[in-house]
Design an enzyme around this catalytic site. Sequence first.
Site, PDB file in Angstrom:
ATOM      1  N   LYS A 258       0.877  -1.167   0.000  1.00  0.00           N
ATOM      2  CA  LYS A 258       0.000   0.000   0.000  1.00  0.00           C
ATOM      3  C   LYS A 258       0.916   1.218   0.000  1.00  0.00           C
ATOM      4  O   LYS A 258       1.622   1.485   0.976  1.00  0.00           O
ATOM      5  CB  LYS A 258      -0.903   0.011   1.234  1.00  0.00           C
TER       6      LYS A 258
ATOM      7  N   GLY B 151      -8.342   9.295   9.249  1.00  0.00           N
ATOM      8  CA  GLY B 151      -8.669   9.485  10.660  1.00  0.00           C
ATOM      9  C   GLY B 151      -9.769  10.492  10.947  1.00  0.00           C
ATOM     10  O   GLY B 151     -10.091  10.739  12.101  1.00  0.00           O
TER      11      GLY B 151
END
Lengths: 264, 343
Positions: A101, A162
């Site tokens: 990733k 987040g």
Amino acid sequence: MTQADPLNLYGETFDSRFLLGTALYPSPQAMLDAVAAARCNIVTLGLRRQDPQNKGGENFWQNIRETGCKLLPNTAGCKSVKEAVNLAEMSRELFQTDWLKLEVIADDYNLQPDPFALLEAADILIKRGFKVLPYSTDDLVLCQRLVDVGCQVIMPWGAPIGTGQGLLNKYNLRALRERLPNIPLIIDAGLGAPSQACEAMELGYDAVLLNTAVAKAQQPALMAKAFADAIDAGRAAFKAGLMQKRQTASPSTPLIGKPFWHQK
Amino acid sequence: MSVTPLNIAILGAGLLGQLSAWRLLKHNHRVELFEQAPRHKQHSAAWTAAAMLSPMSEVVISDRRIYDLGMRSIALWESWLSELNVLDALFQRKGSVILAHAHDENELHQFYQELNYHLGEKNNAKWLTRNELLELENDLNPEFRQAIYLPDEAHLNNRALLNTLTTFIEENAIVHWQAPVYLNEENPQLAAFDLILDCRGNGANESLANLRGVRGEVLHLHCPEVSIQRPLRLMHPRYKLYLVPRPGQHFIIGATELESSDTSPVSVQSALELCSALYTLNPAFAEARIIELDANLRPALKDNMPAIVEQKHGDTRVIAINGLYRHGYLIAPALVETLLATI
């Protein structure tokens, strides 16, 4: 779902369309419980700050290996092409996987990806044989360029990492889905609620990757299950075919006894 | 309490080893303490720790058990330290303050939500306005608009405490510095004891499965310009940092939390995070002097909870206490109390 509906990424198939991050949990055990409840096949892990040269995170990584999931190491925390490429090489050696990733961060506060460095790093890493899953913004041209350099999966954000804001730019996300119909698209980051994950799947996205919303819940495993169920529901809805929205509410059966010219 | 005195070997002179030694001596047991490090080389996690006694702040990131052990331990610290007449010198109970910058204020609401989740609504936490906050801590940056006050929390002067314990134990027991403390094969030095107490923390990884170190980094500062009365925690989406006052305008700021057993010196990234948090509490900290940068490992088990484990070394009973993680000072007295009840 009764029919098999595997997710295909770089030629490998997976039953689950939920990818989960392994950071921020109250404990390794809480992480393991959440991964089990999420029924996921792929987990991501970061190693930038764990002294990977000396295998500093080895005991923690052992816990992650215990999940039995495919490992997707990330380059979280990298801010330049060079850092990301070095860390990618290190993670390939440590975890014996060429899956990656790719994250290259431009803005320290909202962890926004650097589109230019991301593209450059993706190009280099694909040439070195990596299977790159880039964490990108929802910009169509950037995603197209990532495909052009050889990325076979694209992971646009729903919102900054987040934040729990959900799908902030649905127009862009729809456009991406329509314009890249044959590329697996995974919503990565920014989701706070299962309903948002469901919505991403209803839009035709292939999978969802998240971490904070599960890890920071007061009961991570329960939240992981909630997301897994929502992702299944959204996928089923997409496959079933959502009805078109209408301007007026229309009764599904005619109102008998009322002349049609009075029925609005 | 009248008990049959036992010959007890304690492995490890960190907080748990020394605290256990002290309490066992008080109960008339014969104690010998074995420590791998030399006398003046302090490298236990307990030496690095900031020693906040914060059951409420910690329940938010762990569970109710830590709160219960923490509240019990605060009562025990008060009573035990009074016996040595060092309570006022080493222990302060002025509460603590949870802060967030204006654009991170959601973190305060998240904290409050989690506190209510674990403790219910009668949890003694109090929201403060800017003025109320400045009344408590008048040297704080006036830009903080609100805060949460946790009146039950306390903090210890841990290095002075450890020195006090070492002095007491050396006067009343035998201490073997630079001693072999292994248990994975026959350790002849430990043959004659009735009981072995394994308090080695990270040193026990040879005999305790799933033990891992979690790296933490702290800064020690001196700043004569700034006066802070109680621990402050700064909530941020990614970093959770705290400042703990020490006597004479000294401060500890910490702590990073990295899933790594790396014990190398503090990284630039961590120093930047710690210093920038510090600077926002009061810009006068810019002229503080950095006295020390310290990195160490918290010994943790898989669930990040403490464990008391019965083992054997040859025929000798071993009790291992480990996995205190980031809660050493917060929960050690309650664990030692449990230990005293089991032997």
